[in-house]
Design an enzyme around this catalytic site. Structure first.
Site, PDB file in Angstrom:
ATOM      1  N   ILE A 338      -8.894   2.752   4.413  1.00 25.03           N
ATOM      2  CA  ILE A 338      -7.928   3.193   3.614  1.00 25.03           C
ATOM      3  C   ILE A 338      -7.549   2.212   2.427  1.00 25.03           C
ATOM      4  O   ILE A 338      -8.093   1.130   2.451  1.00 25.03           O
ATOM      5  CB  ILE A 338      -6.660   3.196   4.777  1.00 25.03           C
ATOM      6  CG1 ILE A 338      -6.311   1.918   5.543  1.00 25.03           C
ATOM      7  CG2 ILE A 338      -6.676   4.423   5.590  1.00 25.03           C
ATOM      8  CD1 ILE A 338      -5.263   1.801   6.304  1.00 25.03           C
ATOM      9  N   GLU A 339      -6.666   2.731   1.416  1.00 27.72           N
ATOM     10  CA  GLU A 339      -6.471   2.142   0.405  1.00 27.72           C
ATOM     11  C   GLU A 339      -5.974   0.743   0.435  1.00 27.72           C
ATOM     12  O   GLU A 339      -5.958  -0.188  -0.623  1.00 27.72           O
ATOM     13  CB  GLU A 339      -6.082   3.145  -0.784  1.00 27.72           C
ATOM     14  CG  GLU A 339      -4.593   3.436  -0.301  1.00 27.72           C
ATOM     15  CD  GLU A 339      -4.650   5.004   0.417  1.00 27.72           C
ATOM     16  OE1 GLU A 339      -3.449   5.586   0.271  1.00 27.72           O
ATOM     17  OE2 GLU A 339      -5.555   5.141   1.084  1.00 27.72           O
ATOM     18  N   HIS A 340      -5.258   0.657   1.537  1.00 28.50           N
ATOM     19  CA  HIS A 340      -4.690  -0.687   1.845  1.00 28.50           C
ATOM     20  C   HIS A 340      -5.401  -1.870   1.856  1.00 28.50           C
ATOM     21  O   HIS A 340      -5.137  -2.997   1.888  1.00 28.50           O
ATOM     22  CB  HIS A 340      -3.495  -0.539   2.924  1.00 28.50           C
ATOM     23  CG  HIS A 340      -2.566   0.584   2.751  1.00 28.50           C
ATOM     24  ND1 HIS A 340      -2.950   1.867   2.758  1.00 28.50           N
ATOM     25  CD2 HIS A 340      -1.078   0.629   2.496  1.00 28.50           C
ATOM     26  CE1 HIS A 340      -1.826   2.629   2.671  1.00 28.50           C
ATOM     27  NE2 HIS A 340      -0.627   2.005   2.632  1.00 28.50           N
TER      28      HIS A 340
END
Length: 529
Positions: A338-340
């Site tokens: 995920i982009e986090h």
């Protein structure tokens, strides 16, 4: 070094001057959010009407849709300009934008994180292909979301015969950063955080802009308590530290070591077993169009040509794909990201989107977005608000309301294969499924397949230039991107092509010479097809 860097939240808020540009970090649900600092800035403004006319920049959505996060800054006079990656967690800030009481802009989430790093390095901005052909391209609006927004945040440049966007640098006067602990010197650790986000890049930008780096932590440690490898922001970058002993993993979770990735051995195995049991239980929720779309979408996951593809799941219907893969116990067949900045683990959804339990790795957000921008993603599953005949997708402005892309542009534009997932219509749709068919009881008042999207968050023409494979999957029919535009190639069993699909679109798509019928198993309750 003395411990004079430690101060109260009110004292730290007093370091912010009128007109400053303030960098914020965080994610929805309270992910790595400096809540104590945000509330202190709000309290100071409500008491003294200072600081005023701030410019605020943030990469991802921050807040609870009520009073926390960006809602603390949503006061007329407190902010003059907001450059936000995602706005939905702060309806009050959205209203200020809609009422033209602030200048409203958006940037892709990854671009924002990477731009902080470029600012910190003293380079002339961020040069990237990310955003070409989208709302962030100056030819498509340049990220301006209302009439009050006049500034050009980016420009088109040509290098080696190719177009790029240059996102322009600007000084960061104050960075409000969240971390786990600080030692007496002000060295900062992220040990108990559920992500790294862009804390390091943001601190770097403020430090080398001559600004202030203010860090909220949950714990004050003795000098020497942190090993060198535990320090993620060195004391040399830090101006002020505020200790909030009530700091939480999320708004509603005091602390959970599974979210910070600290569990190992038997404790981790037990936690993962609990997660898997919860995922299997969730798989038995009432069958609906979400599960039907997820089943059809999951077919594409293992058609990438990669033995173990790298995947990103977006919010909305795409998280049903993640749940399905987990329920089938097939997580080991993919590299989940995920982009986090998180890899692996059990993905959370809803207000906890961005959290993962028992992750296998945590990177800084800017590094994760570097991986995405360079083509590291094999496949991405993303939602859509609107789709038009050219294959353009809009998720950033819906019904005139500023939403923002978050990491959507960075992900959609760079994954080798993009699978957009969502319902064909909205507002009042009634569907019946579970018996091997999909039936439309009420068509819905809002068409999502429109002649022209309100705003381009994903550019179909740019996708063709980049050679992406692009699918648009709905509960009624499946479409793909071709050089001639969007083409319908598949239909759900029980759906009338004319009445339930073509009549519910504002454009006439290409129709494949042979339109396949999706397998009935995708629409049968009780199966994990």
């Amino acid at each position: 070094m003395s411990s004079s860097k430690f101060m109260t939240a009110a004292q730290a808020a007093g370091l912010i001057r009128d007109g400053d540009t303030v960098g914020l970090m965080g994610g929805g649900g309270g992910l790595m959010e400096a809540t104590c600092l945000f509330e202190a800035v709000q309290a100071r403004f409500q008491e003294t009407e200072h600081p005023r006319h701030l410019t605020v920049i943030h990469a991802l959505g921050i807040g609870d849709k009520k009073t926390k996060g960006m809602n603390c800054f949503a006061h007329e006079g407190l902010v003059r300009r907001v450059i936000g990656g995602h706005w939905v967690w702060s309806p009050s800030m959205q209203r200020l934008a809609e009422e033209e009481k602030i200048e409203a802009y958006i940037l892709p989430g990854g671009v924002s994180s990477q731009l902080m790093r470029e600012i910190g390095a003293g380079r002339p901005g961020l040069f990237t292909h990310v955003g070409l052909g989208t709302v962030c391209d100056p030819r498509q609006g340049g990220g301006r979301m209302n009439r009050s927004a006049k500034e050009e945040l980016s420009e088109v440049v040509r290098m080696d015969g190719r177009e790029y966007l240059r996102y322009k640098p600007f000084p960061i006067h104050v960075a409000l950063v969240r971390a786990s602990a600080a030692d007496e010197d002000g060295n900062i650790s992220f040990e108990h955080e559920a992500a790294n986000l862009d804390a390091q890049s943001l601190a770097l930008a403020a430090r080398n802009s001559g600004g202030k780096v203010i860090v909220q932590v949950g714990e004050r440690l003795p000098r020497g308590a942190l090993t060198a490898r535990e320090v993620r922001i060195p004391a040399a970058w830090v101006d002020a530290v505020v200790v909030d002993p009530g700091q939480r993993t999320s708004y509603h979770i005091p602390f959970d070591a599974a979210f910070s990735g600290e569990l190992t051995g038997a404790a981790r195995a037990a936690s993962e077993a609990e997660d898997h049991a919860a995922e299997r239980a969730a798989a038995h929720e009432a069958f609906s169009e979400r599960q039907a779309i997820a089943r059809r979408a999951a077919v594409e996951l293992f058609n990438t040509g990669k033995a173990r593809p790298v995947v990103n799941y977006g919010v909305g219907v795409p998280d049903a794909v993640a749940k399905l893969i987990a329920a089938r116990n097939e997580q080991h067949r993919v590299y989940q990201t995920i982009e986090h900045g998180t890899y692996g683990g059990t993905l959370m959804d809803g207000v906890l989107f961005g959290y993962a339990r028992n992750a296998s790795a945590m990177l800084d957000a800017a590094t994760q977005f570097d991986f995405y921008a360079g083509g590291g993603l094999d496949i991405a599953f993303l939602g859509f608000g609107e789709l038009d005949r050219q294959g353009n997708v809009n998720v950033s402005r819906l019904g005139g309301l500023t939403v923002g892309p978050g990491g959507f542009i960075d992900i959609a534009q760079n994954a080798r294969k993009v699978v957009f997932c969502g319902t064909l219509a909205a507002k009042g749709v009634k569907l019946a499924t579970g018996d091997g068919r999909m039936r439309v009881l009420e068509q819905g008042r809002v068409k999502k397949l429109v002649a022209q999207v309100e705003q381009i968050t994903y550019s179909g023409p740019q996708g063709l230039v980049r050679g992406q494979e692009v699918l648009y999957l709905t509960e009624r029919a499946s479409f793909r991107l071709t050089p001639q535009g969007v083409e319908l190639f598949e239909i759900a069993p029980g759906i009338d092509l004319q009445r339930d699909v073509l009549d519910q679109m504002d454009f006439v798509p290409r129709v494949a010479a042979e339109v396949a019928v999706m397998p009935a198993r995708h629409f049968t309750a009780g199966m994990q097809a």
